[in-house]
Scaffold this motif. Structure first.
Motif, PDB file in Angstrom:
ATOM      1  N   LYS A 136      -1.540  12.690   3.418  1.00 24.79           N
ATOM      2  CA  LYS A 136      -2.396  12.320   4.566  1.00 24.79           C
ATOM      3  C   LYS A 136      -1.714  12.573   5.900  1.00 24.79           C
ATOM      4  CE  LYS A 136      -0.454   8.469   2.616  1.00 24.79           C
ATOM      5  NZ  LYS A 136      -0.525   7.478   1.610  1.00 24.79           N
ATOM      6  N   GLY A 178      -4.093  -0.154   1.198  1.00 24.91           N
ATOM      7  CA  GLY A 178      -4.064  -1.198   0.180  1.00 24.91           C
ATOM      8  C   GLY A 178      -3.022  -2.261   0.475  1.00 24.91           C
ATOM      9  N   THR A 179      -1.868  -1.828   0.995  1.00 25.67           N
ATOM     10  CA  THR A 179      -0.789  -2.782   1.258  1.00 25.67           C
ATOM     11  C   THR A 179      -1.235  -3.811   2.297  1.00 25.67           C
ATOM     12  OG1 THR A 179       0.815  -1.070   0.752  1.00 25.67           O
ATOM     13  CG2 THR A 179       1.620  -2.941   2.040  1.00 25.67           C
ATOM     14  N   TYR A 221       2.996   0.020  -3.971  1.00 20.68           N
ATOM     15  CA  TYR A 221       1.824   0.332  -3.139  1.00 20.68           C
ATOM     16  C   TYR A 221       2.242   0.806  -1.747  1.00 20.68           C
ATOM     17  CZ  TYR A 221      -0.579  -2.544  -6.607  1.00 20.68           C
ATOM     18  OH  TYR A 221      -1.064  -3.063  -7.760  1.00 20.68           O
ATOM     19  N   GLU A 244       4.173   2.418   1.498  1.00 24.81           N
ATOM     20  CA  GLU A 244       4.775   3.717   1.807  1.00 24.81           C
ATOM     21  C   GLU A 244       6.291   3.592   1.768  1.00 24.81           C
ATOM     22  OE1 GLU A 244       2.900   6.666   2.546  1.00 24.81           O
ATOM     23  OE2 GLU A 244       1.533   5.278   1.608  1.00 24.81           O
ATOM     24  N   ASP A 264       2.412   1.227   6.769  1.00 22.14           N
ATOM     25  CA  ASP A 264       1.321   0.388   6.271  1.00 22.14           C
ATOM     26  C   ASP A 264       0.986  -0.712   7.279  1.00 22.14           C
ATOM     27  OD1 ASP A 264       1.016   1.445   3.477  1.00 22.14           O
ATOM     28  OD2 ASP A 264       3.112   0.869   3.363  1.00 22.14           O
ATOM     29  N   LYS A 281      -5.475   8.420   7.631  1.00 20.03           N
ATOM     30  CA  LYS A 281      -6.682   8.568   6.800  1.00 20.03           C
ATOM     31  C   LYS A 281      -7.946   8.556   7.662  1.00 20.03           C
ATOM     32  CE  LYS A 281      -4.188   6.262   3.057  1.00 20.03           C
ATOM     33  NZ  LYS A 281      -3.861   4.954   2.490  1.00 20.03           N
TER      34      LYS A 281
HETATM   35  N1  HSE Z   1       0.666   2.865   1.161  1.00 20.19           N
HETATM   36  C1  HSE Z   1      -0.677   3.286   0.898  1.00 20.19           C
HETATM   37  C2  HSE Z   1      -1.528   2.025   0.761  1.00 20.19           C
HETATM   38  C3  HSE Z   1      -0.706   4.104  -0.364  1.00 20.19           C
HETATM   39  O1  HSE Z   1      -0.980   0.915   0.726  1.00 20.19           O
HETATM   40  O2  HSE Z   1      -2.739   2.147   0.743  1.00 20.19           O
HETATM   41  C4  HSE Z   1      -1.904   4.995  -0.489  1.00 20.19           C
HETATM   42  O3  HSE Z   1      -2.056   5.878   0.567  1.00 20.19           O
END
Ligand code: HSE
Length: 437
Positions: free
Chosen positions: A106, A161-162, A189, A191, A197, A206
């Motif tokens: 990304k 997600g984090t 999860y 980075e 994050d 994103k």
């Molecule tokens: N670190 C990212 C998250 C992983 O927590 O969503 C997926 O891109």
């Protein structure tokens, strides 16, 4: 027909997942793609051989990624190294060699995508990046193809997600920020640099991609307003709940008459919205098209197999398209390259949104009147006011305002005036509020 040969760069979490999905589902994937797909070459500096299923089915493994992109046998390069460099050089070299590329990167697409897509266009190859946004959710495909009939009006997503895991645990279990972040790192999860994050950079990468696909504008990560979740306090999470809202770290893009909003920040949303109930590490993207209305896409935004699911789907698409005429392939950013729009991305000061404000004020007659007068002068209409009892015997009491929509510039001015009042102590906590109706 000859099998398609893949050159895989990176055997980390997503690389390992990709090997296991491509080899484990090999027959089914060949039936869908119309060709057998094999990983003929892979490159990784280090990897854990015991944890990758199907590793023995890879032809050659080395630590030389440039050798893989220069390998004449390789048809499609999958870039899963991440980061900016050497990922960018590798992708550009693969394109120069006439190879199609699939990437989950990304950061690379959001910051260098314009250059990469134009190089791919010139060479007549595709660069697919479904896994770059919201992991396993096929949001790129849904927006670029499934919603192609619509004028997209706005999109809002939980795309990290984090961050969502941290906010969910703070609300549901009263856990503290640092503790939950550590757990997200252990679970894989977060980075490599978790600042990405919690400060919203990952979500901004994103969102930049979502905005371009929604509105046919070039990728403009540098214009995406980015605010993290580190300033969110437990008390705001609780007050939001009491008011019937949830705090979510949202990426929002919207087309307005003045321009396009691209912004990532903590946002209060009504708890009755489906997206408000997306908890833990799950991701969701809400897209509003003029014909279809609201649509919601939900799923795992991170993790080895969910992300590999998106990577391999891109490989299947690429293999199917190999027989097609390059001019007629699905365009990288949904709109034809010569039909991109130059609608400007708005500065955050020009964005209009509602607000939650929390301030600490002395509890005496006239204080509220002073504050509401300042809001009134800035043309800010109040939707609700709540005064809470003082905490720990403090001389100041928490006062919460929900406001109606106001331009951010006016709100900044009003906040500065209110913070200057003798009766108000410290900084005002502000969270933008969206009804997402
Ligand atoms: N670190 C990212 C998250 C992983 O927590 O969503 C997926 O891109």
């Amino acid at each position: 027909m000859k099998p398609i040969k893949i050159g895989l760069l990176g055997l980390g979490t997503v690389g390992g997942g990709t090997v296991s999905v491509l080899t484990g589902n090999m027959d089914e994937i060949a039936r869908r793609a119309g060709r057998e797909i094999v990983i003929s070459h892979a490159a990784a500096r280090e990897y854990n051989a015991d944890e990758i299923q199907g590793l023995d089915k890879i032809g050659h493994i080395s630590d030389d990624a440039f050798a893989v992109v220069n390998e004449p046998e390789v048809d499609v390069v999958i870039e899963l190294i991440g980061g900016y460099s050497p990922a960018k050089e590798l992708v550009l070299e693969a394109i120069a060699n006439g190879k199609h590329v699939v990437t989950a990167n990304k950061a690379l697409i959001a910051t260098h995508g314009n250059e990469i897509f134009s190089a791919a266009q010139e060479k007549g190859v595709t660069v697919a990046f479904e896994a770059a946004v919201a992991g396993g959710i096929p949001i790129i495909k849904a927006m670029r193809e499934g919603l192609a009939a619509n004028q997209i009006q706005w999109a809002a997503g939980i795309i990290n997600g984090t961050g969502n895991f941290i906010l969910s645990e703070m609300r549901d279990k009263g856990r503290n920020f640092d503790d939950v972040l550590k757990e997200a790192q252990v679970l894989g999860y977060a980075e490599a640099d978790p600042t990405f994050d919690i400060e919203g950079i990952d979500a901004a990468h994103k969102l930049t991609i979502i905005g371009s696909i929604a509105f046919g504008i070039p990728l403009q990560f540098d214009k995406t307003y980015t605010e993290g979740i580190t300033q969110i306090e437990q008390v705001d999470v609780l007050y939001a709940s009491e008011l019937g809202y949830r705090i979510k770290h949202l990426g929002i893009t919207r087309k307005t008459e003045k321009g396009i909003e691209l912004r990532v920040h903590p946002t209060m949303i009504p708890e009755r919205r489906l997206i408000a109930n997306v908890d833990g590490v799950m991701n969701a993207v809400l897209v509003y098209g003029d014909a279809v209305g609201p649509t919601l896409y939900y799923g795992a935004g991170a993790g080895a197999l969910p992300t590999a699911s998106a990577v391999v789907a891109d490989v299947v698409d690429t293999v199917r398209a190999l027989t097609g005429d390059p001019e007629n392939r699905v365009p990288h950013l949904a709109f034809q390259p010569d039909a991109m729009s130059d609608t400007p991305v708005l500065d955050i000061a020009d964005v209009e949104t509602a607000y939650y404000l929390r301030l600490a004020a002395v509890d005496r007659p006239g204080v509220l009147a002073d504050i509401t007068a300042i809001l009134g002068e800035s043309n800010i209409s109040i939707e609700a006011i709540i005064q809470k009892p003082s905490i720990d015997g403090s001389s100041h009491v928490p006062i919460i305002f929900l406001t109606q929509q106001v331009q951010e510039r006016d709100m900044n001015e009003a906040i500065a005036h209110i913070e200057n009042l003798d009766s108000v102590s410290g900084k005002i906590a502000r969270i933008r509020l969206e009804k997402l109706a």
